[in-house]
Design a protein around this motif. Structure first.
Motif, PDB file in Angstrom:
ATOM      1  N   ARG A 148       0.509   9.223  15.628  1.00  5.23           N
ATOM      2  CA  ARG A 148      -0.406   8.984  14.519  1.00  5.23           C
ATOM      3  C   ARG A 148      -1.865   9.195  14.934  1.00  5.23           C
ATOM      4  NH1 ARG A 148      -1.678   9.625  10.358  1.00  5.23           N
ATOM      5  NH2 ARG A 148      -1.721   8.308   8.504  1.00  5.23           N
TER       6      ARG A 148
ATOM      7  N   TYR B 180       4.341   5.709  18.282  1.00  8.61           N
ATOM      8  CA  TYR B 180       3.571   5.689  17.037  1.00  8.61           C
ATOM      9  C   TYR B 180       2.125   6.090  17.304  1.00  8.61           C
ATOM     10  CZ  TYR B 180       1.302   4.020  12.828  1.00  8.61           C
ATOM     11  OH  TYR B 180       0.556   3.936  11.695  1.00  8.61           O
TER      12      TYR B 180
ATOM     13  N   PRO C 188      -2.958  -8.281   9.403  1.00  6.79           N
ATOM     14  CA  PRO C 188      -3.504  -7.028   8.864  1.00  6.79           C
ATOM     15  C   PRO C 188      -4.485  -6.360   9.825  1.00  6.79           C
ATOM     16  CG  PRO C 188      -3.788  -8.826   7.289  1.00  6.79           C
ATOM     17  CD  PRO C 188      -3.178  -9.413   8.512  1.00  6.79           C
TER      18      PRO C 188
ATOM     19  N   TYR D 239       6.991   2.901  11.074  1.00  8.08           N
ATOM     20  CA  TYR D 239       6.325   1.819  11.796  1.00  8.08           C
ATOM     21  C   TYR D 239       6.353   0.532  10.974  1.00  8.08           C
ATOM     22  CZ  TYR D 239       3.043  -0.770  14.593  1.00  8.08           C
ATOM     23  OH  TYR D 239       2.481  -1.741  15.385  1.00  8.08           O
ATOM     24  N   ARG D 240       6.160   0.680   9.648  1.00 11.27           N
ATOM     25  CA  ARG D 240       6.200  -0.492   8.758  1.00 11.27           C
ATOM     26  C   ARG D 240       7.588  -1.144   8.822  1.00 11.27           C
ATOM     27  NH1 ARG D 240       2.556  -3.560   5.678  1.00 11.27           N
ATOM     28  NH2 ARG D 240       1.222  -1.755   5.931  1.00 11.27           N
TER      29      ARG D 240
ATOM     30  N   PRO E  86       0.842  -1.198   0.000  1.00 14.81           N
ATOM     31  CA  PRO E  86       0.000   0.000   0.000  1.00 14.81           C
ATOM     32  C   PRO E  86       0.876   1.247   0.000  1.00 14.81           C
ATOM     33  CG  PRO E  86       0.001  -1.030   2.160  1.00 14.81           C
ATOM     34  CD  PRO E  86       0.760  -1.934   1.260  1.00 14.81           C
TER      35      PRO E  86
ATOM     36  N   ARG F  33       2.728   8.971   4.728  1.00  9.93           N
ATOM     37  CA  ARG F  33       3.217   9.527   5.986  1.00  9.93           C
ATOM     38  C   ARG F  33       4.516   8.848   6.383  1.00  9.93           C
ATOM     39  NH1 ARG F  33      -0.792  12.446   9.016  1.00  9.93           N
ATOM     40  NH2 ARG F  33       0.715  12.285  10.705  1.00  9.93           N
TER      41      ARG F  33
ATOM     42  N   ARG G 104       2.938  -8.929  11.896  1.00 14.48           N
ATOM     43  CA  ARG G 104       1.673  -8.342  12.325  1.00 14.48           C
ATOM     44  C   ARG G 104       0.565  -8.782  11.367  1.00 14.48           C
ATOM     45  NH1 ARG G 104      -1.617  -3.986  11.530  1.00 14.48           N
ATOM     46  NH2 ARG G 104      -0.530  -3.527   9.584  1.00 14.48           N
TER      47      ARG G 104
ATOM     48  N   GLU H  73      -4.584  -6.461  12.992  1.00 15.97           N
ATOM     49  CA  GLU H  73      -4.074  -6.343  14.359  1.00 15.97           C
ATOM     50  C   GLU H  73      -3.650  -4.898  14.625  1.00 15.97           C
ATOM     51  OE1 GLU H  73      -0.840  -8.953  15.079  1.00 15.97           O
ATOM     52  OE2 GLU H  73      -1.495  -9.376  17.130  1.00 15.97           O
ATOM     53  N   ALA H  74      -4.256  -4.298  15.591  1.00 16.92           N
ATOM     54  CA  ALA H  74      -3.918  -2.919  15.924  1.00 16.92           C
ATOM     55  C   ALA H  74      -2.534  -2.863  16.567  1.00 16.92           C
ATOM     56  CB  ALA H  74      -4.964  -2.357  16.876  1.00 16.92           C
ATOM     57  N   PRO H  75      -1.841  -1.709  16.474  1.00 19.93           N
ATOM     58  CA  PRO H  75      -0.472  -1.631  17.006  1.00 19.93           C
ATOM     59  C   PRO H  75      -0.382  -2.059  18.462  1.00 19.93           C
ATOM     60  CG  PRO H  75      -0.951   0.297  15.691  1.00 19.93           C
ATOM     61  CD  PRO H  75      -2.214  -0.501  15.736  1.00 19.93           C
TER      62      PRO H  75
END
Lengths: 310, 679
Positions: B646, B642, B613, B597-598, B587, B591, B611, B615-617
């Motif tokens: 964010r 993060y 897809p 973070y990625r 994707p 930012r 992680r 799953e929240a941080p």
């Protein structure tokens, strides 16, 4: 009155603990119900008889210190029984309006799906606009105004399923489920729940509640969160797993509840976990499965798994 | 395992479409029974799809196989050769399609489909054929995609999209291969069975041969001139010189014409008989793109000087080529407008051959010719007298009456109706009977000038025959008796002269030539021809440009350089595809915090903690904390930074995030605190 964030959390915890004394082992559901009310939403509780639906509603009403009235919905209930009626008074020679149970701060509509659609829809205006029109005259309802409705699963005998338009008016839909063995044991060993209910003292005043409701709107929902919300909504609309996708009203409700959830957790901004926490409750009753399956329960979890958080 | 091998229901439908697309264009050159067999296979398959019929049983299959083999042997009598081979391939394709049950069968059907589709190029290489082959390839690729989709897919056109996309991705590689791949001569040659269906000039001339060509509108060759196109009356495209006559048929004097001394190849020193021809007078240079003729001779204006390697000129001033023209071939020529060498003289042997007549044929013509020769003052007067006779009461027609044994007698003194070969043949015979050396030349005359793009189209109906007579002191001089009978044939076009005559274009029933009088159709016809010409010139005739292109690109043309260039080119060509896949897979993050973070997630994925897809941080950090207690602190710090940055709108946290991610080395931490790791 300005309550700092950490205080907010303390207050919220107090409310949850208070309700939890009558509804054992269901803190998550209590939090969700609280979040729904803080988001100025109406709550639908769907479960089998005897699971504590009414207890949850009464407990919340008491803990929040709201004026409370209850209607037991039956198949012969009429709209006037809910909204009120004008009665001729001989002394004054005039018609005087006798307000119905809807004119209270918290309305518990018990077993809402046992009554006819005509009577169910009498609640529509009250829930959407916070007012009631009786005999051509529109009267405002007290503030805050909540509806907590309970219903039996539609598969049970003698029920009229709520139409989609009515379901969409309810911000969230909870189901309580059986208590876990430890909680059930405490319930069996404990005293009479009715008496315990009377012991709950109000934790908030009506003004404080309204203040918290305002505070919910000030919780930051960043661009990233809005993006995530949009992805979720888009997924339900395009993936073809559901009969209809989520409506814009559902999107607003989702955002508002996520904010309330963040506030209950003592944060001033929303994180994806907040959205995920409220998503099943807010979206579940609005998403009907596309195939023969009746509800989209398990599929809602699937949406959360499939949509990327980042 | 069985579930995987099973063929998806709609996949077989795509294979059917692919079958039709690749076999249908072959029907023209296959025996009709194979087309019928293919249709039966398709119909059977459709019935199987509908659930109406069963798969053929073992004995039915065996019987069908025997029938097909018997049919092949009966029709061809042999298996070696292009057409029997392709027929066998198609028959096998149909049989395999019929018995196809699982994925393995389907794969074989797909591979056969690719072969059958591409084998179409062995028969025809025109632009239309290329488009058909490309379409068939796309259909077969769609079939390949179709057998790999599941029945749960509701979109039935998806395999077509996938197939087209795959072909599209292969296109750059195809282009590189086309540009660079050396055109190797075939390792073995498959005899092409050429039926009489193909049109073109043969190396003999009998009455009716050119009449036959006159019915076809197929392109013979196209010419691009360096300067202006010369006037029509000078466009005599000489092909063959026919000196031998057996009473009915004119043929070449091969032993003399193709003797080594009498051919001058390009690049050799000019022999004495060419010494005076080149370099005097005016000249025109041009480039001819010849359609395949399977023959050795080429067409040129007199007197040709070959400019392309592998071509040569004979002492008859005809142009020849070392290899037969089996595919579209381009060659360059410069033609000199000089008169043939006047000082050249006929040796006694040549004079005898060029005046030889078979005994016992056309007695009346022989008698009259001798009589006229005695009456004439010189040869030129005799020629004039004969042409005058032609001019008076002869008819030029595409439908002459059939002629018997004394063909010249019957034509000259009886029917008086004929096409150019009748006039040329009769004239040459008459001259020989009068003792003048004479011969017949066949080739093409004129051609259609494509004014918009300035090139000349010569078609089969432009085929022409004329005569050459030996005049003492002048050498061989062209005499075209058709000019006397029908001058407009030379000045305009054969189509104008013979318009409305029965049989014109009868060999090309679909040709747009029929509608020349409709202006927009005529424009369309010329446009299409130009397109076809470009295709012939740049795609089919690319061989010629390739050498110079490779020379420019590589410095020297050596195998290892070509291989290296091929690899590099293929890599470059596939680069856009790779880039596209990359962009599709990831994707777009605008930012910078997301990128950091990625990056952090990638590093954790490197130690086996990817992680999900959804799953929240925060959830991810808690899961990592449980699995890898050694890195709890940095993970927690990064996640909080993060989230603050964010979700909380805290811009300053971005710098902290960057710094923390840079320091984050989960591999090393795990190495040092390995004992803490929980299973």
């Amino acid at each position: 009155m300005n309550v700092p964030v950490h205080n907010t959390r303390k207050v919220m915890d107090t409310i949850v603990q208070a309700v939890a004394t009558v509804l054992l082992g269901k803190e998550d559901q209590i939090r969700l119900a609280l979040a729904c009310l803080l988001a100025r939403g109406h709550l639908l509780i769907e479960d089998l008889p005897g699971m504590g639906k009414t207890t949850l509603a009464q407990g919340l009403a008491r803990a929040l210190g709201l004026s409370f009235s209850r209607i037991q919905f039956t198949s012969d209930l009429l709209p006037a029984d809910i909204l009120g009626i004008s009665v001729y008074e001989r002394n004054s020679g005039e018609f005087r309006f006798h307000p119905g149970p809807v004119f209270s701060q918290l309305l518990l509509a018990d077993e809402i799906n046992r009554t006819t659609p005509k009577t169910q829809s009498a609640l529509l205006e009250a829930m959407a606009e916070g007012q009631a029109t009786v005999e051509g005259e529109t009267r405002p309802l007290p503030r805050p105004f909540f509806v907590i409705a309970t219903q039996n699963p539609v598969t049970q005998a003698g029920t009229f399923p709520l139409p989609e338009s009515q379901q969409d008016r309810f911000t969230a839909c909870l189901s309580l489920g059986y208590p876990d063995p430890a909680a059930e044991r405490r319930l069996l060993e404990g005293g009479d729940p009715r008496r315990l209910l009377d012991r709950i003292s109000p934790c908030l005043s009506a003004e404080q509640l309204q203040h918290f409701q305002h505070a919910v709107s000030r919780i930051t929902a960043s661009e990233a969160i809005i993006d995530y919300l949009q992805r979720l909504i888009q997924y339900t609309r395009t993936q073809g797993e559901f009969e209809h996708g989520l409506s814009p009203r559902a999107g607003l409700a989702l955002l508002q509840c996520a904010r309330a959830w963040a506030m209950i957790a003592g944060r001033h901004y929303v994180v994806p976990e907040d959205v995920q926490a409220v998503f099943p409750a807010v979206a579940g009753h609005r998403l009907q499965g596309a195939g023969v399956t009746a509800t989209g329960e398990g599929r809602v979890e699937q949406v959360l798994n499939a949509v990327d958080v980042l | 395992m069985t579930a995987i091998r099973q063929l998806p229901r709609y996949g077989s439908l795509w294979l059917l479409i692919a079958f039709v697309a690749s076999v249908l264009p072959h029907t023209g050159h296959l025996p009709p029974w194979i087309s019928v067999a293919a249709a039966v296979a398709v119909a059977w398959r459709v019935q199987i799809f509908r659930g109406a019929w069963h798969y053929p049983g073992r004995w039915v299959k065996f019987a069908l196989l025997c029938l097909c083999l018997a049919g092949l042997v009966l029709v061809y009598g042999r298996l070696y050769g292009l057409e029997p081979m392709v027929a066998m391939l198609v028959a096998a394709y149909a049989l395999k399609l019929l018995e196809m049950r699982d994925k393995r069968d389907a794969l074989i059907v797909v591979y056969l489909g690719f072969f059958v589709a591409v084998s179409l190029c062995l028969f025809d290489q025109s632009l239309v054929t290329a488009a058909i082959v490309l379409f068939a390839l796309a259909a077969v690729t769609a079939g390949l995609a179709g057998i790999h989709q599941t029945d749960l897919h509701h979109r039935h056109f998806r395999p077509a999209m996938t197939g087209a996309m795959l072909l599209g991705q292969a296109l750059p590689l195809m282009l590189v291969l086309f540009l660079v791949m050396p055109r190797l001569p075939p390792l073995w040659s498959v005899p092409m069975q050429r039926e009489s269906g193909t049109t073109g000039m043969s190396d003999t001339l009998s009455p009716g041969d050119i009449t036959q060509l006159g019915r076809s509108a197929e392109v013979a060759f196209r010419v691009e001139f360096a300067d202006d196109v010369p006037p029509r009356r000078r466009l005599y495209w000489r092909g063959l010189v026919l000196s031998r006559f057996d009473g009915r048929t004119w043929s070449q004097w091969e032993s003399w014409t193709y003797a080594r001394d009498n051919i001058h190849m390009h690049g050799e020193a000019p022999p004495h008989w060419l010494a005076g021809q080149w370099g005097t007078g005016t000249s025109v240079a041009y480039r001819v793109t010849l359609e395949p003729t399977q023959q050795h001779w080429l067409y040129s204006l007199p007197i040709p000087q070959p400019l392309t390697a592998g071509t040569g000129v004979t002492r008859n001033y005809s142009l020849v080529r070392r290899e037969p023209v089996v595919s579209e071939t381009a060659y360059r020529v410069r033609s000199w407008q000089a008169r043939p060498d006047a000082s050249d003289s006929l040796s006694p042997l040549r004079r005898r051959v060029e005046t030889h007549l078979p005994a016992g044929y056309n007695p009346r013509t022989q008698r009259i010719a001798r009589q006229w020769a005695a009456e004439a003052d010189d040869t030129e007067a005799l020629v004039r007298r004969v042409l005058d006779t032609f001019r008076r009461d002869f008819f030029y027609t595409l439908n002459p009456p059939a002629l018997g044994q004394h063909s010249v007698d019957e034509f000259l003194w009886d029917s008086r109706r004929g096409y150019c070969e009748h006039f040329a043949s009769a004239f040459a015979f008459f001259m020989r009977a009068a003792g003048v050396p004479a011969r017949v030349v066949v080739g093409y005359q004129g051609g259609e000038h494509h004014r918009a793009e300035n090139y000349l189209i010569v078609r089969q109906y432009d085929a022409h025959a004329w005569a050459e007579v030996w005049l003492e002191g002048s050498g061989w001089v062209r005499v075209d008796p058709t000019v006397a009978v029908a001058p407009e044939r030379i000045e305009r076009s054969v189509v104008d002269v013979l318009e409305g005559e029965e049989g014109l274009f009868s060999a090309s029933p679909l040709s747009l030539e029929r509608f020349r009088s409709v202006a927009w159709l005529n424009t369309l016809r010329l446009r299409l021809d130009y397109l076809d010409y470009l295709w012939t010139k740049w795609v089919l005739g690319y061989r010629e440009q390739q050498q110079s292109l490779l020379g420019d690109l590589l410095g020297r043309v050596e195998p290892w350089r070509i291989a290296l260039f091929l690899l590099a080119g293929a890599g470059l060509a596939l680069l856009p595809v790779l880039a596209w896949c990359f962009v599709q897979a990831r994707p777009a993050f605008t930012r910078v915090e997301d990128r950091w973070y990625r990056h952090f997630c990638d590093r954790l994925a490197g130690i086996g903690l990817a992680r999900e897809p959804g799953e929240a941080p925060g959830d991810f950090a808690r899961r990592v904390a449980v699995r890898e207690p050694a890195i709890v602190e940095p993970v927690k710090g990064i996640t909080e930074a993060y989230e603050r940055c964010r979700y909380g709108g805290d811009r300053a946290a971005g710098a902290e995030l960057k710094a923390r991610v840079r320091r984050f080395r989960p591999r090393w931490s795990r190495l040092f605190f390995y004992k803490d790791r929980k299973p």
